[in-house]
Design a protein around this motif. Sequence first.
Motif, PDB file in Angstrom:
ATOM      1  N   ARG A 169      -4.814   8.535  -1.293  1.00  0.00           N
ATOM      2  CA  ARG A 169      -4.573   7.290  -2.032  1.00  0.00           C
ATOM      3  C   ARG A 169      -4.175   6.150  -1.107  1.00  0.00           C
ATOM      4  O   ARG A 169      -4.512   4.997  -1.365  1.00  0.00           O
ATOM      5  CB  ARG A 169      -3.487   7.516  -3.093  1.00  0.00           C
ATOM      6  CG  ARG A 169      -3.990   8.284  -4.304  1.00  0.00           C
ATOM      7  CD  ARG A 169      -2.941   8.359  -5.393  1.00  0.00           C
ATOM      8  NE  ARG A 169      -2.606   7.051  -5.940  1.00  0.00           N
ATOM      9  CZ  ARG A 169      -1.672   6.855  -6.869  1.00  0.00           C
ATOM     10  NH1 ARG A 169      -0.978   7.878  -7.329  1.00  0.00           N
ATOM     11  NH2 ARG A 169      -1.420   5.643  -7.320  1.00  0.00           N
ATOM     12  N   GLU A 184      -6.133   2.780  -1.321  1.00  0.00           N
ATOM     13  CA  GLU A 184      -5.456   1.527  -1.686  1.00  0.00           C
ATOM     14  C   GLU A 184      -5.689   0.451  -0.628  1.00  0.00           C
ATOM     15  O   GLU A 184      -5.868  -0.723  -0.949  1.00  0.00           O
ATOM     16  CB  GLU A 184      -3.951   1.765  -1.873  1.00  0.00           C
ATOM     17  CG  GLU A 184      -3.574   2.545  -3.123  1.00  0.00           C
ATOM     18  CD  GLU A 184      -3.819   1.773  -4.412  1.00  0.00           C
ATOM     19  OE1 GLU A 184      -4.060   0.547  -4.357  1.00  0.00           O
ATOM     20  OE2 GLU A 184      -3.775   2.405  -5.484  1.00  0.00           O
ATOM     21  N   VAL A 201       0.836  -1.204   0.000  1.00  0.00           N
ATOM     22  CA  VAL A 201       0.000   0.000   0.000  1.00  0.00           C
ATOM     23  C   VAL A 201       0.874   1.259   0.000  1.00  0.00           C
ATOM     24  O   VAL A 201       0.585   2.228  -0.706  1.00  0.00           O
ATOM     25  CB  VAL A 201      -0.954  -0.012   1.214  1.00  0.00           C
ATOM     26  CG1 VAL A 201      -1.671   1.325   1.355  1.00  0.00           C
ATOM     27  CG2 VAL A 201      -1.966  -1.146   1.076  1.00  0.00           C
ATOM     28  N   LYS A 220       2.286   1.823  -3.506  1.00  0.00           N
ATOM     29  CA  LYS A 220       1.286   2.252  -4.482  1.00  0.00           C
ATOM     30  C   LYS A 220       0.830   3.691  -4.270  1.00  0.00           C
ATOM     31  O   LYS A 220       0.259   4.299  -5.182  1.00  0.00           O
ATOM     32  CB  LYS A 220       0.071   1.312  -4.431  1.00  0.00           C
ATOM     33  CG  LYS A 220       0.343  -0.059  -5.025  1.00  0.00           C
ATOM     34  CD  LYS A 220      -0.921  -0.909  -5.024  1.00  0.00           C
ATOM     35  CE  LYS A 220      -0.684  -2.240  -5.735  1.00  0.00           C
ATOM     36  NZ  LYS A 220      -1.907  -3.074  -5.759  1.00  0.00           N
ATOM     37  N   SER A 221       1.069   4.225  -3.079  1.00  0.00           N
ATOM     38  CA  SER A 221       0.578   5.570  -2.778  1.00  0.00           C
ATOM     39  C   SER A 221       1.704   6.570  -2.508  1.00  0.00           C
ATOM     40  O   SER A 221       1.443   7.714  -2.148  1.00  0.00           O
ATOM     41  CB  SER A 221      -0.353   5.522  -1.556  1.00  0.00           C
ATOM     42  OG  SER A 221       0.325   5.033  -0.410  1.00  0.00           O
TER      43      SER A 221
END
Length: 620
Positions: free
Chosen positions: A101, A105, A71, A74-75
């Motif tokens: 985000r 996520e 996570v 991805k952010s």
Amino acid sequence: MFQEYDVIVVGAGHAGCEAAAAAATMGSKTLLVTMNMNTIAQMSCNPAMGGVAKGQIVREIDALGGMSGIVSDKSMIQFRMLNRSKGPAMWSPRTQNDRMRFSEEWRLALERTPNLDFWQEMVKEILVENGRAVGVKTALGLDIRAKAVVLTNGTFLNGKIHIGEKNFGGGRTAEKSATGLTEQLITLGFEAGRMKTGTPPRVDGRSLDYSKMEEQPGDLEPGKFSYSDTQPLQKQISCWITYTNDTVHKELQKGFEKSPMFQGRIKGLGPRYCPSIEDKINRFAERDRHQIFVEPEGWNTVEIYVNGFSTSLPEDVQHKALTRIPGFEKAKMFRPGYAIEYDFFPPTQLGLSLETQLIQNLYFAGQINGTTGYEEAACQGLMAGINAHQKVHGNDPFILKRSDAYIGVLIDDLVSKGTQEPYRMFTSRAEYRILLRQDNADIRLTELGHSIGLASDERNEKVLAKKRDVEALTIELNKTKLEPESINEGLEGLQTTAIREKVAASHLLKRPQIGITSLKGINSDLERLLNKYSIEVQEQAEINIKYDSYIEREEQLVQKLGNLENFKIRTDFDYDRVKALSSEAREKLKRIKPETVGQASRISGVSPADVSVLTIYMGK
């Protein structure tokens, strides 16, 4: 309306999300109960993950099969490897994250997890039968049954927010606190306490003058947390640094008479290593300035997190002081900083599995145990979720030792020593930190995560392949002999001593001036050899070779002290029978109920003589 679940997780912060994801992934029918589905995995404080020691924890969570690393990757909007100028044991990854985000996520990841259901409501009570947790009762009066319950309530248990002379109930700004649980747990025999934490004001980035600040860009070649196939950043957002000054301090001091901390309205103990700005000024009066980190909250928002300016002073005092900071002269405040008090339960009431001693199948994780920080909460949630699953399926608890992981250090510290203030992880807390590096978390832990059904087959195969490659490259570097005429010119360029006879490439790597990259640059044969392997494998082999003697010494120490960890102590052991124990040791051992002699040795008040007595008695 509800089926009977294997595991119910109460709270959807960092601890709750990891607990729910772990239990469900391992095969338990799991319910995640939260007061607000829109704030799952909310970054309540700074929009960042990792940092010194905390970055190691995130990599360990990922290596075991947890989600925080994925996570975060991805952010993230910026990546930095901290402490690069020091040895590898101190290297600590840190990401700046997009707050919105990150939460999104996490929610998407949870919604894609099989066996996981959700319910939005407050939990008022734990259902207990015959000394065992059997479910929860909600504010609507619904009874939801389960075989195990994990509490991850964060700062919501009787949370109270303070801003100047104002205070009101809340678990986070604009969110109500959770009531009822503390009172029930106290009636069940639990000891409770109060702690406090704080957060700084948020400001409009468009109103700041960055020309008066120092830019803090990300790494030129950004890394990532997860050992999976998440992608590193292609572009990054800079953070900025500025400083307070004497004028700022004088403005803040004008509000001290209205400070809830200085006027005694806050009773809970705050984090020693993350004090409020008023506390810094008061405690460190000799310092004429304090560092302020200006941190963007995401790709597409102008909101800025003013790291280093945590405060609970009146909002008008906060704003006046902010505008005296270079670059903040025209700052517009989105919301003021505040302090929050909340209930916690001293963690000496837990076992190493994070199951409570008083109520079977009830687990505590996160700030309810007296810790502070997303990473500390997440790893506890992961371990509580794993162990709740293990318990309801009749499996042995999953315990990490201090020599296995920072996670093991954290839980052992909490359970064995307790904490009088919000606990934060540091590298100095780990006596085996040369072994517990961020680069080798997968090698240390992924096979363990795979063995309990959390880390995937694909993850495990990837780690086994990496181990084989590191071993193969190490052997080749030991075998490869280099002639003086082929490398002396390059060695002189690196300002290190030339060689007079053939030496192994691995021998050269032990020199402080030479790294794996510079080794490639001084010999084309070496470059071809190294390029057969991934950068990750090259770096791992370099660390193993360069610090070989230190690693070996620490491994020997683990073996030597490991004998104490092998002396298991039954939970019903009668310490009163061991007459030679000191009265203080007997009292502490009876209260904490250590699971091994090793754990007993780390309890404050248990002396080496007491440990010796205990070992001899158990040996008999």
